[in-house]
Design a protein around this motif. Structure first.
Motif, PDB file in Angstrom:
ATOM      1  N   MET A  26      -3.752   5.187   4.731  1.00  0.00           N
ATOM      2  CA  MET A  26      -2.694   4.173   4.595  1.00  0.00           C
ATOM      3  C   MET A  26      -1.440   4.677   3.889  1.00  0.00           C
ATOM      4  O   MET A  26      -0.727   3.917   3.243  1.00  0.00           O
ATOM      5  CB  MET A  26      -3.214   2.925   3.862  1.00  0.00           C
ATOM      6  N   GLY A  80      -1.808   3.753 -10.771  1.00  0.00           N
ATOM      7  CA  GLY A  80      -2.329   3.245  -9.501  1.00  0.00           C
ATOM      8  C   GLY A  80      -2.886   1.850  -9.743  1.00  0.00           C
ATOM      9  O   GLY A  80      -3.219   1.497 -10.887  1.00  0.00           O
ATOM     10  N   SER A  81      -2.979   1.045  -8.695  1.00  0.00           N
ATOM     11  CA  SER A  81      -3.539  -0.285  -8.925  1.00  0.00           C
ATOM     12  C   SER A  81      -5.037  -0.199  -9.163  1.00  0.00           C
ATOM     13  O   SER A  81      -5.636  -1.118  -9.717  1.00  0.00           O
ATOM     14  CB  SER A  81      -3.183  -1.260  -7.807  1.00  0.00           C
ATOM     15  N   ASP A  82      -5.662   0.912  -8.796  1.00  0.00           N
ATOM     16  CA  ASP A  82      -7.077   1.087  -9.139  1.00  0.00           C
ATOM     17  C   ASP A  82      -7.284   0.980 -10.654  1.00  0.00           C
ATOM     18  O   ASP A  82      -8.280   0.417 -11.107  1.00  0.00           O
ATOM     19  CB  ASP A  82      -7.584   2.460  -8.663  1.00  0.00           C
ATOM     20  N   PHE A 104     -12.301  -4.265   0.176  1.00  0.00           N
ATOM     21  CA  PHE A 104     -11.912  -3.034  -0.524  1.00  0.00           C
ATOM     22  C   PHE A 104     -13.041  -2.606  -1.470  1.00  0.00           C
ATOM     23  O   PHE A 104     -13.487  -3.409  -2.292  1.00  0.00           O
ATOM     24  CB  PHE A 104     -10.617  -3.308  -1.295  1.00  0.00           C
ATOM     25  N   ALA A 149      -8.067  -9.275  -1.353  1.00  0.00           N
ATOM     26  CA  ALA A 149      -6.945  -8.460  -0.883  1.00  0.00           C
ATOM     27  C   ALA A 149      -6.291  -9.184   0.287  1.00  0.00           C
ATOM     28  O   ALA A 149      -6.945  -9.522   1.262  1.00  0.00           O
ATOM     29  CB  ALA A 149      -7.428  -7.077  -0.467  1.00  0.00           C
ATOM     30  N   ASN A 153      -8.203  -5.044   3.205  1.00  0.00           N
ATOM     31  CA  ASN A 153      -8.518  -3.681   3.616  1.00  0.00           C
ATOM     32  C   ASN A 153     -10.046  -3.603   3.648  1.00  0.00           C
ATOM     33  O   ASN A 153     -10.659  -4.004   2.667  1.00  0.00           O
ATOM     34  CB  ASN A 153      -7.932  -2.704   2.577  1.00  0.00           C
ATOM     35  N   ASP A 178      -4.734  -9.261  -4.391  1.00  0.00           N
ATOM     36  CA  ASP A 178      -4.274  -7.871  -4.283  1.00  0.00           C
ATOM     37  C   ASP A 178      -3.306  -7.766  -3.107  1.00  0.00           C
ATOM     38  O   ASP A 178      -3.704  -7.891  -1.951  1.00  0.00           O
ATOM     39  CB  ASP A 178      -5.508  -6.980  -4.091  1.00  0.00           C
ATOM     40  N   ALA A 180      -1.565  -5.112  -1.981  1.00  0.00           N
ATOM     41  CA  ALA A 180      -1.254  -3.691  -1.750  1.00  0.00           C
ATOM     42  C   ALA A 180      -0.378  -3.507  -0.506  1.00  0.00           C
ATOM     43  O   ALA A 180       0.429  -2.587  -0.441  1.00  0.00           O
ATOM     44  CB  ALA A 180      -2.547  -2.886  -1.608  1.00  0.00           C
ATOM     45  N   TYR A 181      -0.525  -4.402   0.478  1.00  0.00           N
ATOM     46  CA  TYR A 181       0.199  -4.253   1.755  1.00  0.00           C
ATOM     47  C   TYR A 181       1.338  -5.246   1.894  1.00  0.00           C
ATOM     48  O   TYR A 181       1.761  -5.575   2.997  1.00  0.00           O
ATOM     49  CB  TYR A 181      -0.799  -4.367   2.921  1.00  0.00           C
ATOM     50  N   THR A 202       0.964  -2.409  -5.669  1.00  0.00           N
ATOM     51  CA  THR A 202       1.010  -0.955  -5.818  1.00  0.00           C
ATOM     52  C   THR A 202       2.214  -0.412  -5.070  1.00  0.00           C
ATOM     53  O   THR A 202       2.671  -1.019  -4.101  1.00  0.00           O
ATOM     54  CB  THR A 202      -0.275  -0.299  -5.271  1.00  0.00           C
ATOM     55  N   SER A 204       1.863   2.523  -3.726  1.00  0.00           N
ATOM     56  CA  SER A 204       1.244   3.566  -2.902  1.00  0.00           C
ATOM     57  C   SER A 204       1.515   3.393  -1.415  1.00  0.00           C
ATOM     58  O   SER A 204       1.826   4.353  -0.721  1.00  0.00           O
ATOM     59  CB  SER A 204      -0.265   3.591  -3.125  1.00  0.00           C
ATOM     60  N   LYS A 205       1.359   2.162  -0.926  1.00  0.00           N
ATOM     61  CA  LYS A 205       1.363   1.986   0.524  1.00  0.00           C
ATOM     62  C   LYS A 205       2.771   1.936   1.118  1.00  0.00           C
ATOM     63  O   LYS A 205       2.948   2.040   2.313  1.00  0.00           O
ATOM     64  CB  LYS A 205       0.540   0.747   0.912  1.00  0.00           C
ATOM     65  N   ARG A 212       1.171   7.439  -8.178  1.00  0.00           N
ATOM     66  CA  ARG A 212       0.081   6.697  -8.829  1.00  0.00           C
ATOM     67  C   ARG A 212       0.659   5.608  -9.739  1.00  0.00           C
ATOM     68  O   ARG A 212       0.625   5.703 -10.964  1.00  0.00           O
ATOM     69  CB  ARG A 212      -0.839   7.626  -9.657  1.00  0.00           C
TER      70      ARG A 212
END
Ligand SMILES: *Cc1c(COP(=O)(O)O)cnc(C)c1O
Length: 344
Positions: A26, A80-82, A104, A149, A153, A178, A180-181, A202, A204-205, A212
């Motif tokens: 992703m 990172g969102s992790d 996820f 999410a 995901n 979440d 993320a997208y 995040t 990231s995507k 991160r």
């Protein structure tokens, strides 16, 4: 020396991807444009790396706040969102955490590291989510914490907003939505934020996976508590400076996201024409497809130099599914052509 339940785990693994067309994670496939690289390098050169970062990250939080139109006091940064997910699982009330399946994996994985029980809500065959089922299972399991999410995901599903708001209204514990997208779905849930509802995001995507950097949007009272389990200096100065710089150019990345979305829809239409392929509707930068033999197709794609994500041990509705991240136009064409060859 080491807990037995940890010994029983496998380390989180990502396959080697060197030389392959990488459609498994992703990422945004567009590299940073040259003019921006130079300007970014100049910005990074100014960072005082002999000093620790500002422990409150006031500057970047202010910039993210302006970007999201939210209160800087209601923003927490994570590596990172992790890491945000980990902080929440550390700080939240003891008791089961509830997740959907398929969903996820990091939510349940990190929960297990902390010996927190996990309860799952199965999605329906078409990956839709029933809010009554969710709330019934949450109440039966006495769940204290839930992750959703939106989009999901690995399915790409964006459940109707009423489903999410019904869950937000009915759930008694802490609900994390979440996003993320978000750049691809265009739908946010910030208006649902409450004492027990917060949003995970995040960078990231959208194209900055290497930085991160993730963040939590919530009520300042909640953020203040979760901030207590954040490791000092969890985000490094270079990532902060880079994120501040890239936010100034956010419109470019949103245009890329829009282009990726258009490529996704075009690819989905072409994939749906291949006999034996089922394409699930996606609101993210990937497509989930089902093929007659997932593992064989995954290997045949790999033989042709294309890495996607397979779900070999899937007992959660993902049998024979492949998750394919949208790549550059050439990469998407090569994937489409290869899949047609393999399945013909
Ligand atoms: C990729 C992903 C994340 C993790 O993002 P990082 O910020 O890179 O840690 C979180 N949630 C979902 C749903 C994701 O797909």
């Amino acid at each position: 020396m080491i807990r037995n339940d940890i010994r029983a785990l496998k380390a989180y693994q990502t396959p080697a991807s060197e030389g392959l067309i990488k459609l498994d994670a992703m990422e945004n496939p567009f590299p940073l444009p040259h003019a921006l690289r130079k300007a970014l390098a100049d910005r990074l050169a100014e960072v005082s790396i002999h000093r620790y970062p500002d422990p409150t990250y006031a500057d970047l939080r202010r910039k993210i706040a302006a970007h999201c139109k939210w209160d800087p006091e209601g923003i927490l940064l994570g590596n990172g969102s992790d890491e945000i997910i980990q902080m929440i699982l550390l700080a939240a009330d003891a008791g089961p955490c509830i997740v959907v399946e398929p969903g996820f994996v990091m939510y349940s994985l990190i929960a297990k590291w902390m010996k927190r029980p996990v309860a799952t809500v199965p999605l329906k065959n078409d990956f839709s989510l029933d809010s009554d089922t969710f709330l019934r299972i949450a109440s039966r399991e006495k769940a204290r914490l839930a992750f959703l999410a939106c989009p999901n995901n690995p399915t790409g599903t964006l459940w109707p907003k009423e489903v999410i708001s019904d869950i937000a209204k009915g759930f008694r514990g802490l609900l994390l939505i979440d996003e993320a997208y978000f750049a691809y779905s265009g739908r946010t849930h910030t208006e649902l934020i409450a004492e027990n509802v917060a949003i995970i995001r995040t960078f990231s995507k959208i194209g900055w996976a290497g930085l991160r950097l993730g963040y939590l949007l919530g009520m300042p009272s909640l953020i203040r508590e979760i901030n207590k389990v954040r490791l000092p200096y969890n985000v490094n100065s270079l990532s902060c400076a880079a994120a501040g710089f890239l936010l100034e150019h956010h419109a470019l990345f949103q245009r890329q996201a829009d282009e990726i979305r258009a490529m996704r829809d075009a690819l989905a239409r072409k994939l749906a024409e291949i006999p034996g392929v089922v394409v699930y509707p996606s609101h993210a930068n990937f497509l989930l497809i089902r093929v007659p033999d997932g593992e064989k197709t995954f290997k045949a794609l790999l033989d042709r130099g294309i890495l996607v994500k397979a779900f070999p041990q899937a007992n959660d509705g993902l049998r024979d599914c492949l998750r394919v991240t949208i790549g550059l136009p050439k990469e998407n064409e090569r994937f489409l052509r290869s899949l047609k060859e393999i399945l013909s």
